[in-house]
Design a protein around this motif. Sequence first.
Motif, PDB file in Angstrom:
ATOM      1  N   TYR A 122      34.811  47.652  44.662  1.00 32.29           N
ATOM      2  CA  TYR A 122      34.016  47.118  45.757  1.00 32.29           C
ATOM      3  C   TYR A 122      32.614  47.721  45.745  1.00 32.29           C
ATOM      4  N   ARG A 123      31.726  47.030  46.461  1.00 32.69           N
ATOM      5  CA  ARG A 123      30.371  47.525  46.689  1.00 32.69           C
ATOM      6  C   ARG A 123      29.961  47.114  48.090  1.00 32.69           C
ATOM      7  N   LEU A 124      29.339  48.025  48.824  1.00 31.99           N
ATOM      8  CA  LEU A 124      28.814  47.725  50.148  1.00 31.99           C
ATOM      9  C   LEU A 124      27.321  48.009  50.154  1.00 31.99           C
ATOM     10  N   VAL A 125      26.554  47.023  50.622  1.00 29.35           N
ATOM     11  CA  VAL A 125      25.102  47.148  50.703  1.00 29.35           C
ATOM     12  C   VAL A 125      24.686  47.023  52.158  1.00 29.35           C
ATOM     13  N   ASN A 126      23.883  47.972  52.622  1.00 24.55           N
ATOM     14  CA  ASN A 126      23.322  47.934  53.971  1.00 24.55           C
ATOM     15  C   ASN A 126      21.844  47.603  53.878  1.00 24.55           C
ATOM     16  N   TYR A 127      21.419  46.552  54.557  1.00 25.23           N
ATOM     17  CA  TYR A 127      20.006  46.165  54.528  1.00 25.23           C
ATOM     18  C   TYR A 127      19.293  46.751  55.745  1.00 25.23           C
ATOM     19  N   PRO A 128      18.335  47.663  55.519  1.00 26.28           N
ATOM     20  CA  PRO A 128      17.666  48.343  56.632  1.00 26.28           C
ATOM     21  C   PRO A 128      17.023  47.357  57.606  1.00 26.28           C
ATOM     22  N   GLY A 129      17.281  47.576  58.888  1.00 23.26           N
ATOM     23  CA  GLY A 129      16.666  46.767  59.932  1.00 23.26           C
ATOM     24  C   GLY A 129      17.284  45.409  60.159  1.00 23.26           C
ATOM     25  N   ALA A 130      18.192  44.988  59.284  1.00 21.06           N
ATOM     26  CA  ALA A 130      18.786  43.654  59.404  1.00 21.06           C
ATOM     27  C   ALA A 130      19.873  43.658  60.476  1.00 21.06           C
ATOM     28  N   ARG A 131      19.865  42.622  61.299  1.00 24.70           N
ATOM     29  CA  ARG A 131      20.826  42.502  62.388  1.00 24.70           C
ATOM     30  C   ARG A 131      21.927  41.508  62.012  1.00 24.70           C
ATOM     31  N   HIS A 132      22.870  41.371  62.894  1.00 21.66           N
ATOM     32  CA  HIS A 132      23.964  40.431  62.653  1.00 21.66           C
ATOM     33  C   HIS A 132      23.390  39.021  62.491  1.00 21.66           C
ATOM     34  N   GLY A 133      23.983  38.262  61.555  1.00 19.80           N
ATOM     35  CA  GLY A 133      23.530  36.891  61.315  1.00 19.80           C
ATOM     36  C   GLY A 133      22.280  36.799  60.468  1.00 19.80           C
ATOM     37  N   PHE A 134      21.943  37.855  59.724  1.00 19.05           N
ATOM     38  CA  PHE A 134      20.638  37.928  59.052  1.00 19.05           C
ATOM     39  C   PHE A 134      20.403  36.859  58.001  1.00 19.05           C
ATOM     40  N   THR A 135      21.443  36.153  57.550  1.00 20.23           N
ATOM     41  CA  THR A 135      21.249  35.110  56.544  1.00 20.23           C
ATOM     42  C   THR A 135      20.939  33.741  57.133  1.00 20.23           C
ATOM     43  N   ASN A 136      21.150  33.576  58.413  1.00 17.62           N
ATOM     44  CA  ASN A 136      21.054  32.249  59.036  1.00 17.62           C
ATOM     45  C   ASN A 136      19.678  32.039  59.653  1.00 17.62           C
ATOM     46  N   PRO A 137      18.874  31.119  59.117  1.00 19.42           N
ATOM     47  CA  PRO A 137      17.539  30.888  59.680  1.00 19.42           C
ATOM     48  C   PRO A 137      17.541  30.451  61.139  1.00 19.42           C
ATOM     49  N   ASP A 138      18.675  30.025  61.637  1.00 18.58           N
ATOM     50  CA  ASP A 138      18.761  29.591  63.027  1.00 18.58           C
ATOM     51  C   ASP A 138      19.284  30.688  63.958  1.00 18.58           C
ATOM     52  N   ALA A 139      19.468  31.896  63.430  1.00 18.38           N
ATOM     53  CA  ALA A 139      20.069  32.960  64.231  1.00 18.38           C
ATOM     54  C   ALA A 139      19.213  33.351  65.427  1.00 18.38           C
ATOM     55  N   ASP A 140      17.896  33.341  65.277  1.00 14.01           N
ATOM     56  CA  ASP A 140      17.041  33.730  66.402  1.00 14.01           C
ATOM     57  C   ASP A 140      17.240  32.797  67.596  1.00 14.01           C
ATOM     58  N   ARG A 141      17.248  31.494  67.332  1.00 18.28           N
ATOM     59  CA  ARG A 141      17.429  30.528  68.421  1.00 18.28           C
ATOM     60  C   ARG A 141      18.808  30.652  69.042  1.00 18.28           C
ATOM     61  N   LEU A 142      19.845  30.763  68.196  1.00 22.45           N
ATOM     62  CA  LEU A 142      21.196  30.875  68.719  1.00 22.45           C
ATOM     63  C   LEU A 142      21.384  32.180  69.491  1.00 22.45           C
ATOM     64  N   GLY A 143      20.772  33.241  69.006  1.00 20.68           N
ATOM     65  CA  GLY A 143      20.873  34.511  69.710  1.00 20.68           C
ATOM     66  C   GLY A 143      20.231  34.455  71.077  1.00 20.68           C
ATOM     67  N   LYS A 144      19.058  33.871  71.145  1.00 20.63           N
ATOM     68  CA  LYS A 144      18.364  33.754  72.429  1.00 20.63           C
ATOM     69  C   LYS A 144      19.145  32.883  73.400  1.00 20.63           C
ATOM     70  N   ALA A 145      19.671  31.765  72.910  1.00 22.33           N
ATOM     71  CA  ALA A 145      20.396  30.834  73.779  1.00 22.33           C
ATOM     72  C   ALA A 145      21.696  31.425  74.317  1.00 22.33           C
ATOM     73  N   ASN A 146      22.295  32.343  73.532  1.00 24.82           N
ATOM     74  CA  ASN A 146      23.597  32.883  73.909  1.00 24.82           C
ATOM     75  C   ASN A 146      23.559  34.366  74.273  1.00 24.82           C
ATOM     76  N   ASN A 147      22.358  34.911  74.372  1.00 27.32           N
ATOM     77  CA  ASN A 147      22.191  36.329  74.711  1.00 27.32           C
ATOM     78  C   ASN A 147      22.981  37.227  73.757  1.00 27.32           C
ATOM     79  N   LEU A 148      22.806  36.982  72.462  1.00 25.33           N
ATOM     80  CA  LEU A 148      23.496  37.738  71.425  1.00 25.33           C
ATOM     81  C   LEU A 148      22.482  38.493  70.566  1.00 25.33           C
ATOM     82  N   PRO A 149      22.819  39.704  70.110  1.00 25.85           N
ATOM     83  CA  PRO A 149      21.907  40.494  69.275  1.00 25.85           C
ATOM     84  C   PRO A 149      21.982  40.083  67.808  1.00 25.85           C
TER      85      PRO A 149
END
Length: 261
Positions: free
Chosen positions: A209-236
Amino acid sequence: MMRSLFFLALLFSSGLQAALQEQAVSYTAGDATLKGYLVWDDTKGEKQPGVLVVHEWWGLNDYARQRAKMLAELGYTALAVDMYGDGKSSEHAAEASTFMNSVVERAGVSQLRFTAALAFLQKQASVDKGKIAAIGYCFGGATVLNMARLGTDLAAVVSFHGNLATQTPARRGQVKSRVLVLNGAADEFVSADSIAAFEKEMTQAGVDYRLVNYPGARHGFTNPDADRLGKANNLPIAYDADADKQSWEAMQQLFREVFKQ
């Protein structure tokens, strides 16, 4: 609205539009009808490795389908999996949580639906059934990790911002897959303790196995729509373009290694 221009630029820049073959497909698991999305590039060879794409807790939406298309660009036959049944999806956290819990809180349902998708993909004419991997996002990342823990016959599994905790820890000799975990270091849903526990579990079980941590990246970091969905649902949750690019490249490198392509 999904940032479709982001994906269209990726797809059209590589000349995919004429080669992609896309199908809405149905298959069953127990009494559930599952409605997935199958895509491949018929110029990439007759027998391609197959990749299962397991969606976020939002369900099988356009984001999961776009990731399947991007895999087809790389020469894989991809099946965007329906884990909820009837192709259900939502942009509302409460409803998505209900969908997810209907799977994870019922013993054996997740494995049954995943293995049904795996069997369906292996039967496709464009697929080399001996070369199958699985990737997943959020809920899907946890799903593919648990399928590896259960000994599912997969060449590799890749978790993007998925939960690492499990009720069925890996046992030595049981995991057949290479495992890649791509995590946001600022993900509030994945604690440092859970990362430490996961790495201990994998090491004790002898998993490659390999685990990579991306500095500063939050949950959902691959989804370009995460900011909108996070704001609409009060999710980090939030999109991170650099972590998105780097994690996709890490997945490709693993696939090159396991599929010898």
